[in-house]
Design a protein around this motif. Sequence first.
Motif, short mmCIF file in Angstrom:
data_model
loop_
_atom_site.label_atom_id
_atom_site.label_comp_id
_atom_site.label_asym_id
_atom_site.label_seq_id
_atom_site.Cartn_x
_atom_site.Cartn_y
_atom_site.Cartn_z
N LEU A 228 -7.40 -2.31 5.13
CA LEU A 228 -8.46 -2.91 4.13
C LEU A 228 -8.64 -4.49 4.63
N TRP A 229 -7.67 -5.25 5.08
CA TRP A 229 -7.55 -6.54 5.27
C TRP A 229 -6.46 -6.96 6.18
N LYS A 230 -6.30 -7.86 6.92
CA LYS A 230 -5.23 -8.34 7.67
C LYS A 230 -3.82 -8.61 6.81
N ASN A 231 -2.87 -8.00 7.34
CA ASN A 231 -1.61 -8.18 6.58
C ASN A 231 -1.34 -7.40 5.29
N HIS A 232 -2.35 -6.54 4.96
CA HIS A 232 -2.38 -5.72 3.77
C HIS A 232 -1.10 -4.76 3.78
N LYS A 233 -0.34 -4.86 2.98
CA LYS A 233 0.84 -4.09 3.01
C LYS A 233 1.02 -3.23 1.78
N PRO A 234 0.65 -1.79 1.82
CA PRO A 234 0.63 -1.06 0.50
C PRO A 234 1.96 -0.37 0.35
N TRP A 235 2.08 0.17 -0.84
CA TRP A 235 3.48 0.88 -1.16
C TRP A 235 3.51 2.20 -0.10
N ALA B 38 3.12 6.04 0.89
CA ALA B 38 2.14 7.08 0.73
C ALA B 38 1.98 8.10 1.69
N LEU B 39 1.90 9.43 1.31
CA LEU B 39 1.42 10.50 2.21
C LEU B 39 -0.01 10.07 2.66
N GLY B 40 -0.18 9.65 4.02
CA GLY B 40 -1.52 9.76 4.38
C GLY B 40 -2.34 8.71 3.51
N ARG B 41 -3.24 9.30 2.82
CA ARG B 41 -4.24 8.36 2.06
C ARG B 41 -3.73 8.16 0.61
N GLY B 42 -2.47 8.86 0.49
CA GLY B 42 -2.00 8.68 -0.88
C GLY B 42 -2.82 9.49 -2.00
N PHE B 43 -2.36 9.65 -3.30
CA PHE B 43 -3.12 10.02 -4.16
C PHE B 43 -3.48 9.13 -5.34
N ASN B 44 -4.76 9.38 -6.11
CA ASN B 44 -5.13 8.72 -7.05
C ASN B 44 -4.59 9.23 -8.61
N THR B 45 -4.17 8.19 -9.52
CA THR B 45 -3.35 9.04 -10.65
C THR B 45 -4.34 8.99 -11.88
N GLY B 46 -5.72 8.75 -11.91
CA GLY B 46 -6.64 8.85 -12.82
C GLY B 46 -6.74 10.21 -13.48
N VAL B 47 -6.35 11.18 -12.84
CA VAL B 47 -6.45 12.62 -13.20
C VAL B 47 -5.07 13.20 -12.66
N ILE B 48 -4.13 13.82 -13.46
CA ILE B 48 -2.94 14.23 -13.09
C ILE B 48 -2.56 15.63 -13.82
N LEU B 49 -2.33 16.48 -13.32
CA LEU B 49 -1.71 17.71 -13.96
C LEU B 49 -0.26 17.71 -13.79
N LEU B 50 0.62 17.52 -14.93
CA LEU B 50 1.75 17.50 -14.88
C LEU B 50 2.70 18.79 -15.54
N LEU B 51 3.46 19.32 -14.68
CA LEU B 51 4.23 20.62 -15.42
C LEU B 51 5.45 19.92 -15.93
N SER C 257 6.48 -6.07 -6.18
CA SER C 257 5.76 -5.90 -7.51
C SER C 257 4.71 -4.57 -7.20
N THR C 258 4.29 -3.88 -8.12
CA THR C 258 3.27 -2.66 -7.97
C THR C 258 1.76 -3.64 -7.90
N SER C 259 1.00 -3.05 -7.08
CA SER C 259 -0.30 -3.48 -7.06
C SER C 259 -1.39 -2.49 -7.75
N LEU C 260 -0.96 -1.10 -7.82
CA LEU C 260 -1.69 -0.34 -8.53
C LEU C 260 -0.98 0.37 -9.67
N ALA C 261 -0.14 -0.27 -10.25
CA ALA C 261 0.78 0.26 -11.30
C ALA C 261 1.39 1.63 -11.27
N ASP C 262 1.20 2.57 -11.99
CA ASP C 262 1.88 3.86 -11.97
C ASP C 262 1.74 4.58 -10.66
N GLN C 263 0.33 4.40 -9.86
CA GLN C 263 -0.08 5.03 -8.94
C GLN C 263 0.82 4.90 -7.78
#
Length: 746
Positions: free
Chosen positions: A271-278, A280-293, A319-325
């Motif tokens: 997204l920008w220079k020197n952006h270092k995300p946590w 993730a597999l590929g694009r990662g997953f969004n945790t706004g909707v989760i099915l939990l067993l 630190s986390t940038s996107l909390a639980d995600q």
Amino acid sequence: MSCPCRGKLKLLVATVTFVILITWLYLFVGNLENSRSLLLSPCLDEQSERYLEHNVLDARVREVEEENRQLRLQISQSQGSNQDGNYGNQQWAASADTGADDGENTAEERGNHTDCVKQPMVEKCELLHVACVCAGHNASRDVVTLVKSILFHRKNPLHFHFITDAVAHEILSSLFQSWMVPSVQVSFYDADELKSEVAWIPNKHYSGIYGLMKLTLTKALPSDLTKVIVLDTDITFATDIAELWTIFRKFTDKQAIGLVENQSDWYLGNLWKNHKPWPALGRGFNTGVILLLLERLRRIGWEQMWRLTAERELMSMLSTSLADQDIFNAVIKQNPVLVHQLPCFWNVQLSDHTRSEQCYTEVSDLKVIHWNSPKKLRVKNKHVEFFRNLYLTFLEYDGNLLRRELFGCPSQPSTESIKLQGALEELDEDDQCYDFRREKITMHRVHLYFLQYEYTETQGGADVTLVAQLSMDRLQMLEAICKHWEGPISLALYMSDAEAQQFLRYAQASEVLKSRKNVGYHVVYKEGQFYPVNLLRNIALRNANSPYVFLADVDFLPMYDLYDYLRKSIIQLDMAHTKKALIVPAFETLRYRLSFPKSKAELLSMLDMGTLYTFRYHVWTKGHAPTDYAKWRTATTPYKVEWESDFEPYVVVRRDCPEYDQRFVGFGWNKVSHIMELDAQEYDLVVLPNAFVIHMPHAPSFDISKFRSSSGYRNCLQTLKDEFHQDLSRKYGSAALKYLTAERNM
């Protein structure tokens, strides 16, 4: 990038279809010839021949159709296993390497306009469980829109599980208790008890510590709860949530978490220079909707799993940038077999830098809209106007219409609904005052603290809250009252769902109202024919936080510094140990623009000039005559007055005073009955010599117009007054006889 097996799959479908058609034609002709040779027997007449021919053909057609259905089902399941998320295979590796959005390429994944076999819906009356983390005033308001969208489409009983702070717990428990939606259960879990589980994780996301609490759900939710749908508060459903619940059936024996792929490039790190995300597999997953067993996660030691992963990654990420995600994605990176990828229309993400348009091609594709941006409705998306209108539909939707029964599903009615039903059955529909009596027992939805509220009690224990009620047509008074009264205020606002949103926009645009955090706005939603004035007063009274209250009306402006003067008077008159009602004399002006008096001397001068009048002296003298305005003009110390019939002053009392009688609705006797009960409880009525309020002019209310124009209205009011007298006599005995005598001597 499309799946490498896609072309082979299409060829297989075409081949199978062709073979089925040829087989069917062959069998059809063969059976027809055989049946004809049999039916030519001289033992059978023409009618029997047609009957047997029909039965043979019908049986064979059903057999072929069943074979065809089974073949289609197998093909569909084969496609589903390739598309929906077994990520221990080469397909995921290819997607991870290219960063392709697995939900963007095929019609099968984009929507329900395809020819795919529909998955079976949930069992009729099956209970669905939904969990949300909700903290604070704003999130409590947002979650109501989410709940409305779910209730609008649902056909199954629901159990909501809310992890809340104290504020959200108070708001939502009151709301659901007064909403009384059939076949809806609500449970609350204290977020404070879970804070220690995640407080050690530094988090830069605007959701704060509450944004990490979804990690704790296996511990927070009941141990016998096996599965749950977890939602952010900024979600809007466009379909029945039961469709999402059915996806649990598609999980493999190792999958425990259902998620939609992230629709931005965040986890790709470009997204920008020197952006270092946590990680993730590929694009990662969004945790706004989760099915939990939950059951499976507990069995594999989920708590230890996410903790160890977070500890390891925080050593480099800090630190986390996107909390639980971030933590969910880091765990999935190490354990890809856990995740079942949901089609992307189950979480159409509208944050910045997303490619959500690739999730849908038409309206029927949309399942869940996720406003996952701090800008919310102002995000940039070429279809944002459509999404905004969908959201606003539920935002302003009349929640009373969602109180519908799920017929055929047994439910345990709440204590409130049982009482309400019993009270309704006791009413006589032929009673000319039926509408008045029904209004008294109507259960109005109540949303406490609609806006942010903060209260800090002043020292000395003599703090006082101004208590009032209003509807949309008195909204313009709020700014003026806030300028005149700096102390806490508790207001009950009678509004429709749509009007509540208009009020919200008005308050957020007002510099005066935005700067005040000690005003509690409690929305009571409209229902019934009459303005429930005393219900509104009681709600505002119950939710005042100070030990004393000033019971006023919203169309009165207090004198400047009245707040300080009342606090001093409370102490001087020892109200903590005596039963007193301090009377604040009321005046009025007929001018819309008034140079407000800054002192008693200035007010008396304006009174003499005819700029001001004693309140209602020309139309309802008895209402305030016992205040003794002549004595007040020269008084320098508080003085006691006696109760008289129809007396209705504005008073300061302890918060634990009697509540208003809710049988009085609309116009007439709503304050009179309250002062009468204060007197019956032996409150001393004491007039304050240096206090005043001034009534500002406005158009007559709808209820006073009904009172003046309808003899039936006036007759019913008299009936209610007679019944109130009888109830007062039963409650206070012979001491209450003076009220009935005074009424008869009028």
